[in-house]
Design an enzyme around this catalytic site. Structure first.
Site, PDB file in Angstrom:
ATOM      1  N   HIS A 217      13.771   3.419   6.596  1.00 26.10           N
ATOM      2  CA  HIS A 217      15.105   3.020   7.060  1.00 26.10           C
ATOM      3  C   HIS A 217      16.173   3.344   6.006  1.00 26.10           C
ATOM      4  CE1 HIS A 217      18.108   0.252   8.990  1.00 26.10           C
ATOM      5  NE2 HIS A 217      18.520   0.171   7.728  1.00 26.10           N
ATOM      6  N   GLU A 218      15.918   2.915   4.763  1.00 22.74           N
ATOM      7  CA  GLU A 218      16.916   3.124   3.710  1.00 22.74           C
ATOM      8  C   GLU A 218      17.170   4.610   3.453  1.00 22.74           C
ATOM      9  OE1 GLU A 218      18.732   0.750   2.718  1.00 22.74           O
ATOM     10  OE2 GLU A 218      17.516  -0.773   3.720  1.00 22.74           O
ATOM     11  N   HIS A 221      19.837   6.043   5.482  1.00 28.98           N
ATOM     12  CA  HIS A 221      21.166   5.858   4.891  1.00 28.98           C
ATOM     13  C   HIS A 221      21.413   6.890   3.795  1.00 28.98           C
ATOM     14  CE1 HIS A 221      21.893   2.303   7.156  1.00 28.98           C
ATOM     15  NE2 HIS A 221      21.063   1.519   6.489  1.00 28.98           N
ATOM     16  N   HIS A 227      23.933   2.392  10.752  1.00 29.22           N
ATOM     17  CA  HIS A 227      23.035   1.585  11.563  1.00 29.22           C
ATOM     18  C   HIS A 227      23.176   1.926  13.038  1.00 29.22           C
ATOM     19  CE1 HIS A 227      22.538  -1.689   8.292  1.00 29.22           C
ATOM     20  NE2 HIS A 227      21.493  -0.890   8.327  1.00 29.22           N
TER      21      HIS A 227
END
Length: 478
Positions: A217-218, A221, A227
């Site tokens: 997930h990170e 980014h 998101h």
């Protein structure tokens, strides 16, 4: 593509406007303080917004809270209520939900395809080799669907630095201890570095916080993704403890990252034009009990056994360790040989209710009771409900939960009537499963809601999300 492709800027780099939330009688002062800090951190006023846009914005003091409620599929009221507080308390990524623009003036993407990363330190919770493996697999999630490559460097400068730290750690965005914020990462415009909260219990499985899931997930980014509001996508801000063995990148994530970087080189046509994002193939439903794609039509108990329905069959299990026995429905209920849509048992009355279309049957053992089938309108459903998708009975409260479409009802078995205040949207109370339920089951204080080949476990009293597993995890498959 429901995605916010934005330059991810953390709250410490912003002028965080204090949101005003409308207090309700059952919300304590402590809850109000917590919610205010949450909104300041995750729904800040972006400095990138132009003065003209800021002037045109709503002056409603509850606007930010409404934005948060809409993002998470809650009832949009602008009021701080228990459901909203429950979402606020869930473990999540530390990157704020940014404004709803499709792109940002400063494009959040790397200008090269071959990126390097370094691991600055290790968590003592895991073996170093397991940390290395989790990080490598997390990068592979993105390299599999883009032309990007990720190579680790040792002892020298790297494009993206990865580190574990607790509380204040030098970037003016301190972590908050166990739970709450798990990690955060910067966009390419700010270097892409990723930080993981050392106060979490990092793990390779679901006994702690799974490092692979959070890292993947990170790194989204780090590559420029914001998101997503799509439940089940990797870039949804809440942490979902799903088994990494069954991880599959959501189509929404694929569309987002390929919007920035395009598909892998071998997916491009000769003209150099990117091909459309790959479609996730539709797989025919399976009736093999150990096929990970298996999805159930209904689940219930019957005199101490658990029954799992699929098409014209059901599996019987008389104990958690027992082997599941596949049985034709016609052997028990010939009138329902083609399958059922939903089922539940009222143990005190030794009665199982079976639903098919707009009809339902009451049966004791395998004996259909006189007067059945009946129309589901008899239970109090409105005329536009064509079928019941799932049902679960709570023996403690004597209430039955019915799921149909994107809503659910609660039925009082003692009063033989639907309760007031229903139907409610499934997403309003059962966060994480999405808008539809295929089957439902209540067992020892746990709600099990099935959607496709996944089952979502909730605490019955609080509706708090606990875990996600494969639907056939009941079958002791190796």
């Amino acid at each position: 593509m429901k995605r916010f492709l934005l330059m991810v800027v953390l709250c410490g780099a912003l002028s965080c406007a204090l949101p005003i939330v409308q207090e309700m009688e059952h919300i304590s002062e402590k809850d109000m303080e917590f919610a205010t800090k949450y909104m300041e951190k995750y729904y800040p006023e972006s400095e990138s917004i132009t003065p003209d846009l800021r002037r045109r914005r709503s002056t409603d003091p509850s606007d930010k809270l409404q934005q948060m409620q809409e993002f998470f599929g809650l009832k949009v009221t602008g009021n701080l209520d228990p459901s909203t507080l429950d979402v606020m308390r869930k473990p999540r990524c530390g990157v704020p939900e940014t404004e709803k623009f499709s792109t940002f003036a400063m494009s959040p993407k790397w200008g090269k395809k071959d990126l390097t990363y370094s691991i600055q330190n290790y968590t003592p919770d895991m073996h170093q080799a397991d940390v290395d493996d989790a990080i490598e697999r997390a990068w592979k999630v993105w390299s599999d669907v883009t032309p990007l490559t990720f190579s680790r460097v040792y002892g020298g400068p790297a494009d993206i630095e990865i580190s574990f730290a607790a509380r204040s750690h030098g970037d003016y965005i301190p972590f908050d201890g166990p739970g709450g914020e798990l990690a955060h990462a910067y966009s390419p415009a700010f270097g892409g570095n990723a930080h993981f909260d050392e106060d979490e219990n990092w793990s390779t499985d679901l006994q702690g916080t799974n490092l692979f899931l959070v890292a993947a997930h990170e790194f989204g980014h780090s590559l420029g993704l914001g998101h997503s509001s799509v439940w089940g996508s990797l870039m949804f801000p809440m942490y979902h403890p799903s088994d990494p063995k069954y991880f599959r990148l959501h189509r929404d994530d694929i569309e987002g990252i390929q919007y920035l970087y395009g598909p892998p080189e071998n997916d491009r046509v000769s003209s150099g034009t990117p091909t459309p994002p790959p479609k996730i193939p539709t797989v025919a439903p399976s009736t093999d009990s150990c096929d990970s794609r298996l999805a159930f039509d209904a689940v219930t108990t019957l005199r101490g056994e658990s029954l799992f329905f699929k098409d014209s069959f059901f599996w019987r299990k008389n104990s958690p360790s027992a082997e599941a026995v596949k049985t034709p429905i016609s052997e028990f209920w010939p009138a329902l040989s083609s399958g059922v849509d939903a089922a539940y048992e009222v143990e005190d009355d030794d009665t199982v209710f079976l639903f098919k279309g707009r009809k339902y049957w009451a049966t004791k053992g395998n004996i259909i009771q006189p007067g059945f089938p009946k129309n589901i309108l008899h239970l109090g459903f409105p005329g536009n409900v064509k079928k019941v998708d799932g049902a679960a009975y709570d023996g403690y409260s004597k209430k039955t939960y019915f799921f149909s479409g994107n809503k659910y009802w609660r039925y009082d078995e003692a009063k033989n009537s639907m309760e007031e205040g229903y139907p409610r949207k499934i997403t309003a109370d059962f966060h994480g499963i999405g808008p539809k339920v295929d089957a439902a089951f209540l067992d020892y204080g746990r709600f099990y809601l099935f959607n496709g080949s996944n089952q979502y476990e909730f605490d019955y009293r609080t509706k708090r999300f606990l875990a996600i597993k494969k639907s056939n995890s009941w079958f002791n498959c190796q």
